[in-house]
Write a protein that holds these residues in place. Structure first.
Motif, PDB file in Angstrom:
ATOM      1  N   ALA A 157       6.873  -5.388  -6.277  1.00  0.00           N
ATOM      2  CA  ALA A 157       6.190  -6.162  -6.654  1.00  0.00           C
ATOM      3  C   ALA A 157       6.061  -7.066  -5.355  1.00  0.00           C
ATOM      4  O   ALA A 157       7.678  -6.941  -4.710  1.00  0.00           O
ATOM      5  CB  ALA A 157       6.601  -7.538  -7.853  1.00  0.00           C
ATOM      6  N   ASP A 158       5.911  -8.884  -5.307  1.00  0.00           N
ATOM      7  CA  ASP A 158       6.170  -9.259  -4.014  1.00  0.00           C
ATOM      8  C   ASP A 158       6.683 -10.827  -4.557  1.00  0.00           C
ATOM      9  O   ASP A 158       6.880 -10.478  -5.574  1.00  0.00           O
ATOM     10  CB  ASP A 158       4.469 -10.176  -3.744  1.00  0.00           C
ATOM     11  N   HIS A 159       6.818 -11.528  -4.033  1.00  0.00           N
ATOM     12  CA  HIS A 159       8.400 -12.007  -4.353  1.00  0.00           C
ATOM     13  C   HIS A 159       7.447 -13.313  -5.770  1.00  0.00           C
ATOM     14  O   HIS A 159       8.382 -13.686  -6.139  1.00  0.00           O
ATOM     15  CB  HIS A 159       8.193 -13.393  -3.060  1.00  0.00           C
ATOM     16  N   ALA A 195      15.102 -11.763  -6.126  1.00  0.00           N
ATOM     17  CA  ALA A 195      14.088 -12.229  -4.966  1.00  0.00           C
ATOM     18  C   ALA A 195      15.710 -13.478  -4.203  1.00  0.00           C
ATOM     19  O   ALA A 195      14.331 -14.416  -3.922  1.00  0.00           O
ATOM     20  CB  ALA A 195      13.066 -13.051  -5.350  1.00  0.00           C
ATOM     21  N   GLU A 204      11.568  -7.680  -4.400  1.00  0.00           N
ATOM     22  CA  GLU A 204      10.787  -7.857  -3.727  1.00  0.00           C
ATOM     23  C   GLU A 204      10.695  -6.592  -3.301  1.00  0.00           C
ATOM     24  O   GLU A 204      11.597  -6.279  -1.534  1.00  0.00           O
ATOM     25  CB  GLU A 204       9.890  -8.616  -3.187  1.00  0.00           C
ATOM     26  N   ILE A 206       7.752 -10.162  -8.685  1.00  0.00           N
ATOM     27  CA  ILE A 206       8.704  -9.889  -9.315  1.00  0.00           C
ATOM     28  C   ILE A 206       9.340 -10.848 -11.001  1.00  0.00           C
ATOM     29  O   ILE A 206      10.137 -10.145 -11.028  1.00  0.00           O
ATOM     30  CB  ILE A 206      10.077 -10.002  -8.136  1.00  0.00           C
ATOM     31  N   THR A 208       3.373 -10.605   0.888  1.00  0.00           N
ATOM     32  CA  THR A 208       3.651 -11.515  -0.116  1.00  0.00           C
ATOM     33  C   THR A 208       1.811 -12.639   0.710  1.00  0.00           C
ATOM     34  O   THR A 208       2.440 -12.320   2.326  1.00  0.00           O
ATOM     35  CB  THR A 208       4.184 -12.725  -0.912  1.00  0.00           C
TER      36      THR A 208
END
Length: 328
Positions: free
Chosen positions: A236-238, A146, A203, A241, A207
């Protein structure tokens, strides 16, 4: 056994792998956190993180974690922060002080950490000092998690909201920043020439922030633009991840495979270098028949799969040393 990170607000490099494997290690793997992150929080919490799992699963690699002050705003940072070019020389010194560059190196970077590493490589490659240049010449691979190669809209948002009081570090991440564009162009033009393999992950979840949910790094910005590098989407988010929950997680499996590939490549290059050195030594000296026969026996054992290329090089070196009393 309790395994935790020391707490220190200054820039530092922490060794994750236990001592003792340096003689056989072929690769240093340095993890670099991003904006608002730290050694203590970015990669997970508790006594053991996935960095420790990688250390256990790859005994031929030495795992490190590089930390530096990376607050997003002045409310959470004592000063105004540092820009990317100003940050890099101190971090390079930290790596050199710990012997990074003496063997092959890989970097695993989250968010801003990827831009830090690209700037370090550019700085090291352009400096006419051999011990600094080794940071770039020894680097075999970079994994981006990311990383906003063309900037982040979240950083732009923070930079335009007065109360946020962004640091120079945050301002350097603004979307469409000219410096990031120039840095990205440099990496795309030089990664191949430096022999650097690149992998990237992005990602797919937004978020949550106080102003709402946002995709911190969009798919376009997460793409480093390297030929043969496909940016892999991760559920996943930031933040998450960089925190795989187990060894079956996509990010863990991907980074583990990446390390394995680089270890194999480092070992192959090491064997080739040893073989070349031995061949040069043998061609420069006319050995007696009994010595030639011993070396041929060792080569035959390799052909039968009884010993590895590395063991062949080691035994042949020992034979030559014993006979001539010299070592290449």
């Amino acid at each position: 056994m309790t395994r935790s990170f020391p707490r220190d607000p200054s820039s530092r490099l922490v060794r994750i792998s236990p001592p003792g494997n340096d003689a056989s290690a072929t690769l240093d793997v340095v993890f670099v956190h991003g904006l608002g992150g730290s050694i203590d929080t970015t990669w997970g919490a508790g006594e053991s993180t996935w960095l420790h799992w990688l250390s256990d699963d790859h005994p031929g690699a030495v795992i490190w974690s590089l930390g530096y002050p990376a607050a997003a705003t002045k409310w959470t940072d004592r000063g105004s922060g540092m820009s990317l070019p100003d940050r890099v020389p101190t971090l390079i010194d930290r790596l050199r002080d710990n012997g990074i560059g003496s063997r092959k190196v890989a970097f695993v970077c989250h968010s801003l950490g990827g831009l830090i590493v690209k700037q370090m490589l550019r700085h090291a490659e352009g400096v006419q000092l051999l011990d600094i240049q080794t940071i770039s010449t020894s680097t075999m691979g970079v994994a981006f998690l990311a990383t906003p190669h063309s900037g982040s809209t979240l950083a732009t948002f923070i930079g335009t909201v007065g109360p946020a009081r962004p640091t120079l570090t945050t301002l350097s991440l603004r979307a469409h920043c000219s410096h990031l564009e120039e840095l990205g162009n440099w990496y795309r033009q030089n990664a191949g020439a430096l022999g650097i393999q690149t992998v990237a992950y992005r990602e797919t979840r937004k978020t949550r922030r106080w102003f709402g949910a946002v995709l911190v790094v969009n798919p376009t910005s997460a793409n480093p633009g390297i030929t043969d590098c496909v940016t892999t989407p991760i559920d996943a988010d930031h933040s998450s991840i960089a925190k795989p929950q187990d060894r079956d997680a996509d990010v863990y499996l991907g980074i583990s495979r990446f390390i394995t590939r680089l270890q194999d490549r480092a070992a192959s290059e090491q064997d080739a270098k040893a073989e070349s050195g031995l061949n040069s030594l043998e061609s420069a000296i006319t050995p007696p028949a009994d010595l030639v026969e011993k070396i041929r026996e060792i080569d035959a054992m390799k052909d039968m799969g009884l010993i590895t290329s590395g063991e062949v090089a080691e035994v042949r070196t020992g034979i030559l040393y014993k006979h001539y009393g010299i070592l290449q």
